[in-house]
Design an enzyme around this catalytic site. Structure first.
Site, mmCIF file in Angstrom:
data_model
loop_
_atom_site.group_PDB
_atom_site.id
_atom_site.type_symbol
_atom_site.label_atom_id
_atom_site.label_comp_id
_atom_site.label_asym_id
_atom_site.label_seq_id
_atom_site.Cartn_x
_atom_site.Cartn_y
_atom_site.Cartn_z
ATOM 1 N N THR A 117 0.683 -1.031 -0.073
ATOM 2 C CA THR A 117 -0.236 0.163 0.276
ATOM 3 C C THR A 117 1.524 1.324 -0.137
ATOM 4 O OG1 THR A 117 -1.808 1.205 1.675
ATOM 5 C CG2 THR A 117 -0.427 -0.356 2.590
ATOM 6 N N TYR A 141 -2.052 -0.312 9.942
ATOM 7 C CA TYR A 141 -2.478 -0.421 8.655
ATOM 8 C C TYR A 141 -0.546 -0.515 7.878
ATOM 9 C CZ TYR A 141 -3.846 -1.252 4.182
ATOM 10 O OH TYR A 141 -3.654 -2.177 2.379
#
Length: 327
Positions: A117, A141
């Protein structure tokens, strides 16, 4: 036929990857525990049901299918939740990935495509992020994904693991044939939330934060069509099979859209209003995240032809109207 183990293959992006892998001549083997995935989405190859925290179930899948490569999509991915429950994200994402990478190395499967990501870059506003930007994730995350990238680098040095890492932000759209689509419970992604509000499946969309330093006050994100995205992953696998070695690629268009712009385009595509309310900012959300993908275009030959807002929303709306999955 060459088997590819697709972790999270019953999820949104993973199921689309399985479809594209099959059309490219591979046999996609879905590895999923169905905590967030959908059995109805497993339709392009066999299923190896298991959990990444259970190393024996991973080993069983490798023993049975002897994959030539791994595509690793399985992860918890809610930024807000990761800020509240970091232990959950480090355990599931990092420890689960470590188990997978270790078993792959033991099995001699050295081609590993990882879904990372651009959240690993953290808060870097008003720049088009490229692969050379510093990585300073601001939520658990993003931090968990960055840790997995480091693990892959370590295993490359010690075990000859070759990995292609893809960093991207918001994925939208659906397969145009309507075989698979985006559906989460609970739903957290902007486009399906918006379509739920349009179709009356929820009362209204909440716009989190209207005081960002952007032209209309809402945060800006780069959106990529899911079919463009998974085609890049297949190109990444072929890159590894051609012996070109480890590489990181960003996947984006270099163009950001604000939440209000996505709402406006959704109203134009569906010809229906988007009921919405305004709420406070969510912890961990950045103001503007835009990811360039020149390296992927130049080196992989990737072209995100479908990644315009109108096409992404139109494909998502078509699938949204045709029904949802059952586990």
């Amino acid at each position: 036929m060459r088997n590819v183990l697709v972790t999270g293959g019953a999820g949104y992006i993973g199921s689309h990857a399985c479809k594209v892998l099959k059309s490219a001549g591979y046999n996609p083997v879905t590895f999923d525990n169905f905590i967030t995935g959908w059995r109805d989405a497993v339709k392009f190859g066999p299923l190896a049901e298991g959990d990444l925290l259970d190393r024996d179930s991973i080993k069983s899948a490798f023993d049975t299918y002897q994959p030539v490569g791994v595509m690793h999509f399985a992860a918890l991915s809610q930024v807000g939740e990761s800020m509240q429950q970091p232990e959950k994200y480090w355990l599931n994402n990092v420890m689960g990935s470590l188990n997978l990478i270790a078993v792959a190395a033991e099995a001699g499967c050295k081609n590993f495509v990882f879904s990372s990501t651009c959240a690993t870059y953290g808060e870097q506003d008003n720049v088009v992020l490229n692969e050379d930007c510093a990585q300073y994730p601001i939520n658990a995350y993003g931090a968990s994904k960055r840790a997995i990238e480091d693990i892959l680098e370590n295993f490359g040095q010690s075990h000859g693991m070759n990995s292609v890492i893809f960093r991207y932000f918001n994925v939208a759209g659906a397969d145009p044939e309507g075989e698979v689509g985006e559906f989460h419970q609970p739903e957290t992604h902007l486009v399906p939330l918006m379509l739920d509000a349009i179709s009356g499946k929820r009362d209204a969309l909440t716009v989190f934060g209207t005081d960002y330093d952007t032209p209309d006050g809402t945060c800006i994100r780069d959106y990529v069509h899911v079919m463009d995205l998974v085609e890049a992953h297949v190109l990444g696998l072929k890159w590894l099979e051609d012996g070109k070695g480890g590489r990181a690629f960003n996947l984006g268009t270099g163009t950001g859209y604000s939440v209000r712009e996505v709402i406006d385009q959704s109203q134009a595509v569906t010809n229906k209003p988007v009921p919405h309310t305004e709420g406070e900012r969510r912890p961990g959300d950045c103001t503007k995240l835009v990811s360039g993908s020149q390296r992927a275009m130049d080196e992989l030959g990737w072209t995100p032809d479908r990644s315009n807002l109108q096409e992404m929303i139109r494909d998502a709306w078509r699938w949204h109207q045709n029904g949802h999955y059952n586990r």
